[in-house]
Design an enzyme around this catalytic site. Structure first.
Site, mmCIF file in Angstrom:
data_model
loop_
_atom_site.group_PDB
_atom_site.id
_atom_site.type_symbol
_atom_site.label_atom_id
_atom_site.label_comp_id
_atom_site.label_asym_id
_atom_site.label_seq_id
_atom_site.Cartn_x
_atom_site.Cartn_y
_atom_site.Cartn_z
ATOM 1 N N PHE A 284 1.066 -1.055 -0.054
ATOM 2 C CA PHE A 284 0.164 -0.005 -0.184
ATOM 3 C C PHE A 284 0.753 1.332 0.024
ATOM 4 O O PHE A 284 1.754 1.341 0.815
ATOM 5 C CB PHE A 284 -0.859 0.163 1.221
ATOM 6 C CG PHE A 284 -1.876 1.283 1.378
ATOM 7 C CD1 PHE A 284 -3.032 1.357 1.152
ATOM 8 C CD2 PHE A 284 -1.039 2.660 1.926
ATOM 9 C CE1 PHE A 284 -3.840 2.377 1.186
ATOM 10 C CE2 PHE A 284 -1.909 3.584 1.713
ATOM 11 C CZ PHE A 284 -3.198 3.490 1.722
ATOM 12 N N GLU A 285 0.862 1.968 -1.039
ATOM 13 C CA GLU A 285 1.425 3.317 -0.908
ATOM 14 C C GLU A 285 0.716 4.192 -1.959
ATOM 15 O O GLU A 285 0.206 3.790 -2.971
ATOM 16 C CB GLU A 285 3.042 3.426 -1.111
ATOM 17 C CG GLU A 285 3.166 2.654 -2.754
ATOM 18 C CD GLU A 285 4.767 2.398 -2.911
ATOM 19 O OE1 GLU A 285 5.572 2.670 -1.945
ATOM 20 O OE2 GLU A 285 5.076 2.235 -3.942
ATOM 21 N N ILE A 286 0.501 5.505 -1.447
ATOM 22 C CA ILE A 286 0.103 6.777 -2.297
ATOM 23 C C ILE A 286 1.283 7.532 -2.356
ATOM 24 O O ILE A 286 1.895 8.037 -1.419
ATOM 25 C CB ILE A 286 -1.145 7.392 -1.583
ATOM 26 C CG1 ILE A 286 -2.235 6.336 -1.394
ATOM 27 C CG2 ILE A 286 -1.532 8.460 -2.438
ATOM 28 C CD1 ILE A 286 -3.517 6.853 -0.455
#
Length: 384
Positions: A284-286
């Site tokens: 998960f990464e933005i």
């Protein structure tokens, strides 16, 4: 002469007309008011009960009252990025459906799918069924995916065999190493991502637990953030025995590349002498694509790539991204999305308190990795 019944009908017609005039002149009524609802309130018609209000059609431009930012008025230049194979289809659909239901059906950000082989017609058809947003399907250039020629295969093979013997997770996998190298230094160079500024990485078979009625991409843009996470933890030491030595060598050869107020303290307990193995879990990464494209990070990745640690050891994109973000950005440019509920086996972040109820989260708040012994979130908190 007007009969009593005609008089009653005339009066009712006048009332209805006045109601419409007042409705359209009062903010919040016009678009949500219909003749059927007025008739129901006045109990006119055939004597049947009026239809319940939830059956009234909702106009396309209706804005959910809980939404903090109107997505119809403003959006970021952003996309979802999914690295997947045709065989991952069912897991992709599960993740994609949750993302659409929790967030993207209201915002309709595009999707970009990447694969080292062409996507099948079935993959394209079934993913297109899940969303109204645009979708692009890209082929990864061979040089960006496969083990490069400068790697000594005999040395790499010996390292893999040793890791298998020592039961290191993915220790014997070349495709896994290809993936880590690609995510570390190449995904942001793909032609399908060149016109985007921000991305949200989504993997197969993950869970999103909470409704999101705001735009995380705009949080990044408006607050000059470059990296967002939900889970942080310690890396397996056996996979990165020489990574920090390479990092220190790069910093010595390139003085001045780290800004003031960076997040070195997240990575090291002795001012950079050693690595405590903390990293942001990159499934998960933005993030800001321009941050990875900048000269410093590109030079950093190329330096690590030439060391061969992606294949001679098993350097993951999570520690590489985390080290890059912590060293080459300010600490206030890294953001913890505490209200986004997320699970990638075996760890999950479940929002607490008001964030849990506000997002209508369906995860168990007691099953939360944030401050368990193997989590690094407390080190992130200590930065501030």
């Amino acid at each position: 002469m007007m009969t009593p019944m005609r008089y009653v009908l005339l009066v009712l017609a006048i009332i209805i007309s006045l109601h419409y005039i007042l409705s359209f002149s009062h903010e919040g009524y016009g678009k949500a008011t219909s003749f059927k609802s007025i008739a129901g309130q006045l109990q006119l018609g055939s004597g049947q009960d009026p239809e319940p209000p939830y059956k009234t059609p909702i106009p396309e431009d209706y804005i959910h009252p809980q939404k903090e930012i109107d997505p119809l008025q403003r959006k970021a230049n952003a996309t979802f990025v999914v690295l997947a194979r045709n065989g991952d289809l069912q897991g992709v659909i599960a993740s994609m459906k949750q993302m659409e239901d929790r967030f993207n059906k209201e915002f309709e950000y595009p999707w970009v799918f990447l694969n080292e082989e062409p996507f099948s017609d079935e993959f394209k058809h079934r993913t297109r069924e899940i969303t109204n947003a645009p979708i692009s399907y890209g082929l990864i250039p061979r040089d960006n995916w496969y083990q490069p020629d400068f790697i000594d295969e005999e040395k790499a093979k010996a390292a893999r065999e040793k890791m298998v013997k020592n039961n290191v997770i993915y220790g014997g996998s070349v495709p896994y190493r290809n993936m880590c190298r690609f995510n570390s230094g190449f995904f942001f160079r793909h032609e399908l991502l060149q016109n985007y500024r921000y991305y949200w990485r989504v993997e197969p078979d993950v869970k999103f637990f909470c409704d999101i009625h705001y735009d995380p991409f705009l949080i990044m843009e408006d607050n000059n953030k470059v990296y967002g996470f939900t889970v942080s933890l310690y890396e397996y030491e056996a996979t990165i025995p020489t990574l920090w030595n390479a990092v220190k060598e790069f910093l010595e050869e390139n003085p001045g590349v780290t800004p003031e107020n960076n997040a070195m303290a997240f990575l090291s307990d002795d001012n950079g002498e050693s690595y405590n193995r903390c990293h942001f879990w990159s499934n998960f990464e933005i993030g800001d694509l321009d941050f990875w494209r900048n000269e410093t990070y590109m030079k950093f990745f190329d330096f690590l790539d030439q060391k061969g640690g992606f294949y001679y050891e098993r350097w993951g994109d999570a520690p590489v991204h985390s080290i890059g973000a912590a060293l080459f950005a300010r600490k206030d440019q890294i953001h913890f999305f505490e209200d986004i509920g997320y699970r990638h086996e075996p760890f999950q972040h479940c929002p607490q308190g008001e964030a849990h109820s506000r997002g209508k989260c369906w995860c168990d708040p007691n099953d939360n990795f944030d401050y368990q012994w193997y989590s690094c979130l407390k080190r992130y908190d200590a930065l501030f």
